[in-house]
Write a protein that holds these residues in place. Structure first.
Motif, PDB file in Angstrom:
ATOM      1  N   ALA A 179       0.845  -1.193   0.000  1.00 27.89           N
ATOM      2  CA  ALA A 179       0.000   0.000   0.000  1.00 27.89           C
ATOM      3  C   ALA A 179       0.881   1.244   0.000  1.00 27.89           C
ATOM      4  O   ALA A 179       1.954   1.270   0.615  1.00 27.89           O
ATOM      5  CB  ALA A 179      -0.928   0.009   1.210  1.00 27.89           C
ATOM      6  N   VAL A 180       0.418   2.265  -0.691  1.00 33.79           N
ATOM      7  CA  VAL A 180       1.125   3.537  -0.821  1.00 33.79           C
ATOM      8  C   VAL A 180       0.376   4.590  -0.016  1.00 33.79           C
ATOM      9  O   VAL A 180      -0.854   4.692  -0.094  1.00 33.79           O
ATOM     10  CB  VAL A 180       1.195   3.981  -2.297  1.00 33.79           C
ATOM     11  N   VAL A 181       1.112   5.388   0.765  1.00 29.34           N
ATOM     12  CA  VAL A 181       0.517   6.487   1.531  1.00 29.34           C
ATOM     13  C   VAL A 181       0.753   7.799   0.781  1.00 29.34           C
ATOM     14  O   VAL A 181       1.890   8.094   0.392  1.00 29.34           O
ATOM     15  CB  VAL A 181       1.147   6.593   2.935  1.00 29.34           C
ATOM     16  N   LEU A 182      -0.316   8.562   0.589  1.00 25.67           N
ATOM     17  CA  LEU A 182      -0.175   9.867  -0.051  1.00 25.67           C
ATOM     18  C   LEU A 182       0.376  10.870   0.953  1.00 25.67           C
ATOM     19  O   LEU A 182      -0.185  11.052   2.032  1.00 25.67           O
ATOM     20  CB  LEU A 182      -1.519  10.347  -0.584  1.00 25.67           C
ATOM     21  N   GLY A 183       1.489  11.485   0.602  1.00 23.49           N
ATOM     22  CA  GLY A 183       2.133  12.418   1.513  1.00 23.49           C
ATOM     23  C   GLY A 183       1.548  13.810   1.488  1.00 23.49           C
ATOM     24  O   GLY A 183       1.721  14.578   2.442  1.00 23.49           O
ATOM     25  N   LYS A 184       0.858  14.149   0.391  1.00 21.69           N
ATOM     26  CA  LYS A 184       0.255  15.482   0.319  1.00 21.69           C
ATOM     27  C   LYS A 184      -0.917  15.452  -0.645  1.00 21.69           C
ATOM     28  O   LYS A 184      -1.022  14.556  -1.498  1.00 21.69           O
ATOM     29  CB  LYS A 184       1.289  16.529  -0.101  1.00 21.69           C
ATOM     30  N   PRO A 185      -1.829  16.407  -0.540  1.00 18.58           N
ATOM     31  CA  PRO A 185      -3.007  16.405  -1.407  1.00 18.58           C
ATOM     32  C   PRO A 185      -2.654  16.746  -2.844  1.00 18.58           C
ATOM     33  O   PRO A 185      -1.563  17.230  -3.143  1.00 18.58           O
ATOM     34  CB  PRO A 185      -3.899  17.475  -0.781  1.00 18.58           C
ATOM     35  N   GLY A 186      -3.611  16.482  -3.736  1.00 21.44           N
ATOM     36  CA  GLY A 186      -3.401  16.828  -5.131  1.00 21.44           C
ATOM     37  C   GLY A 186      -4.422  16.162  -6.024  1.00 21.44           C
ATOM     38  O   GLY A 186      -5.158  15.271  -5.589  1.00 21.44           O
ATOM     39  N   LYS A 187      -4.478  16.589  -7.277  1.00 24.06           N
ATOM     40  CA  LYS A 187      -5.392  15.990  -8.247  1.00 24.06           C
ATOM     41  C   LYS A 187      -4.906  16.316  -9.653  1.00 24.06           C
ATOM     42  O   LYS A 187      -4.197  17.316  -9.873  1.00 24.06           O
ATOM     43  CB  LYS A 187      -6.818  16.497  -8.045  1.00 24.06           C
ATOM     44  N   PHE A 188      -5.245  15.460 -10.594  1.00 21.15           N
ATOM     45  CA  PHE A 188      -4.924  15.654 -12.014  1.00 21.15           C
ATOM     46  C   PHE A 188      -3.436  15.944 -12.243  1.00 21.15           C
ATOM     47  O   PHE A 188      -3.072  16.966 -12.839  1.00 21.15           O
ATOM     48  CB  PHE A 188      -5.781  16.787 -12.611  1.00 21.15           C
ATOM     49  N   GLN A 206      -9.508  11.489  -8.667  1.00 20.99           N
ATOM     50  CA  GLN A 206     -10.452  11.272  -7.571  1.00 20.99           C
ATOM     51  C   GLN A 206     -10.148  12.155  -6.363  1.00 20.99           C
ATOM     52  O   GLN A 206     -10.865  12.093  -5.368  1.00 20.99           O
ATOM     53  CB  GLN A 206     -10.448   9.794  -7.164  1.00 20.99           C
ATOM     54  N   CYS A 207      -9.098  12.947  -6.445  1.00 18.75           N
ATOM     55  CA  CYS A 207      -8.751  13.972  -5.449  1.00 18.75           C
ATOM     56  C   CYS A 207      -8.163  13.383  -4.165  1.00 18.75           C
ATOM     57  O   CYS A 207      -8.869  12.756  -3.381  1.00 18.75           O
ATOM     58  CB  CYS A 207      -9.945  14.850  -5.090  1.00 18.75           C
ATOM     59  N   TYR A 208      -6.882  13.611  -3.958  1.00 21.00           N
ATOM     60  CA  TYR A 208      -6.185  13.090  -2.789  1.00 21.00           C
ATOM     61  C   TYR A 208      -6.204  14.054  -1.616  1.00 21.00           C
ATOM     62  O   TYR A 208      -6.085  15.267  -1.789  1.00 21.00           O
ATOM     63  CB  TYR A 208      -4.715  12.825  -3.121  1.00 21.00           C
ATOM     64  N   SER A 209      -6.281  13.460  -0.427  1.00 24.16           N
ATOM     65  CA  SER A 209      -5.957  14.154   0.811  1.00 24.16           C
ATOM     66  C   SER A 209      -4.676  13.537   1.354  1.00 24.16           C
ATOM     67  O   SER A 209      -4.385  12.359   1.085  1.00 24.16           O
ATOM     68  CB  SER A 209      -7.074  13.990   1.844  1.00 24.16           C
ATOM     69  N   ALA A 210      -3.914  14.289   2.110  1.00 27.21           N
ATOM     70  CA  ALA A 210      -2.721  13.722   2.742  1.00 27.21           C
ATOM     71  C   ALA A 210      -3.140  12.579   3.662  1.00 27.21           C
ATOM     72  O   ALA A 210      -4.089  12.697   4.437  1.00 27.21           O
ATOM     73  CB  ALA A 210      -1.994  14.789   3.534  1.00 27.21           C
ATOM     74  N   GLY A 211      -2.424  11.466   3.557  1.00 26.93           N
ATOM     75  CA  GLY A 211      -2.727  10.305   4.382  1.00 26.93           C
ATOM     76  C   GLY A 211      -3.654   9.305   3.728  1.00 26.93           C
ATOM     77  O   GLY A 211      -3.920   8.240   4.303  1.00 26.93           O
TER      78      GLY A 211
END
Length: 290
Positions: free
Chosen positions: A120-129, A224-229
């Motif tokens: 599993a990969v953890v998103l370190g910061k938000p982002g999209k596209f 789908q739009c990321y949030s940190a974590g």
């Protein structure tokens, strides 16, 4: 850094045989703050703390079919539907459990409980596209995930081309034992993977066998739009019980100990317990509407 959540929800990092507490309310907040979190000065012996699921994500993006060997394995035994790359769905975050927590066997719902070792990969910061080239700066870390699956439910779901219920039942989402931050994983595409049941090796492969790279997966999910974590899974490898010549001899059952291990990321160990042992009552009648 080996980032853990422990005891009553404290967050810390493992240093040898100690856990050094960090001044943050959650692992998600750690990533929301860009990892700029001081220590509190409190230290605990690792052997004396109770590790919890390392993170409670806001969103959990699931990727299936990313290891060609898994698809080929199921094709060999004439599995009901192909599992090709590109299958994406949300995981139920309320089904998350941590290391040494029990996977509860809901015998009133399924008779085919299976395991799936995944990175599993953890998103370190938000982002999209964003692009695959930009994806690397959004990756915060990695951890072990065991995608517990009710195969009989999954086959019914796949008749319509999607599946979710079969993987989202309470306790079906073990994570842990820690998050290893991305700076300590020079090449996430070269990590040995092994899953054992009662000490017997069931799955064994390497992350180099992914069909789609991690940056490509992270970029693909980004609309789908990321949030940190947030978390993204990367698909399982060959060797699930459903792909064996005698699946019912390999499906999980109460009393089993499952050890999911990925190089550098540690061993995620969980027992399987009956509904009766977990809740002290017989399982309730399953609601049926099909």
């Amino acid at each position: 850094m080996k980032l853990v959540t422990f005891d009553d929800g404290q967050v810390g990092r493992i240093a040898d045989d100690l856990v050094l507490e960090l001044d943050t309310a959650s692992a998600r907040e750690f990533f929301e703050r860009g990892g700029s979190v001081p220590e509190t000065g409190r230290r605990y012996r690792l052997a004396d703390v109770r590790l919890r699921a390392p993170i409670e994500p806001k969103k959990f993006f699931h990727t299936a079919g990313n290891f060609r060997e898994h698809h080929e394995d199921l094709t060999r035994v004439n599995w009901s539907h192909p599992v090709n790359k590109g299958i994406v769905f949300f995981q139920n975050v309320d089904a998350v459990i941590g290391p040494d927590d029990a996977i509860v066997y809901p015998s009133h719902l399924t008779g085919e409980l299976d395991y799936e070792l995944e990175l599993a990969v953890v998103l370190g910061k938000p982002g999209k596209f964003f692009s695959a080239e930009q994806a690397v700066e959004h990756i915060g870390g990695y951890l072990v995930f065991n995608d517990i699956t009710a195969r009989d439910i999954q086959r019914r779901e796949m008749e319509s081309g999607v599946f979710s219920f079969s993987k989202a039942i309470d306790t079906f989402c073990p994570l842990g034992p820690y998050i290893l931050t991305a700076d300590e994983v020079p090449d996430p595409h070269d990590l040995d993977m092994e899953l054992r049941v009662n000490g017997q090796v069931r799955q064994k492969s390497n992350t180099s066998r992914m069909s789609v790279s991690i940056p490509q997966l992270v970029a693909y999910h980004s609309p789908q739009c990321y949030s940190a974590g947030d978390l993204i899974t990367t698909g399982t490898i060959a060797g699930v019980a459903a792909s064996t010549e005698d699946p019912f001899a390999h499906y999980l059952k109460p009393g089993d100990i499952v050890e999911a291990e990925i190089e550098k990321l540690g061993v995620l160990r969980n027992s399987v317990v009956s509904w009766e042992d977990a809740h002290g009552t017989p399982p309730p009648a399953a609601e049926q509407w099909r």
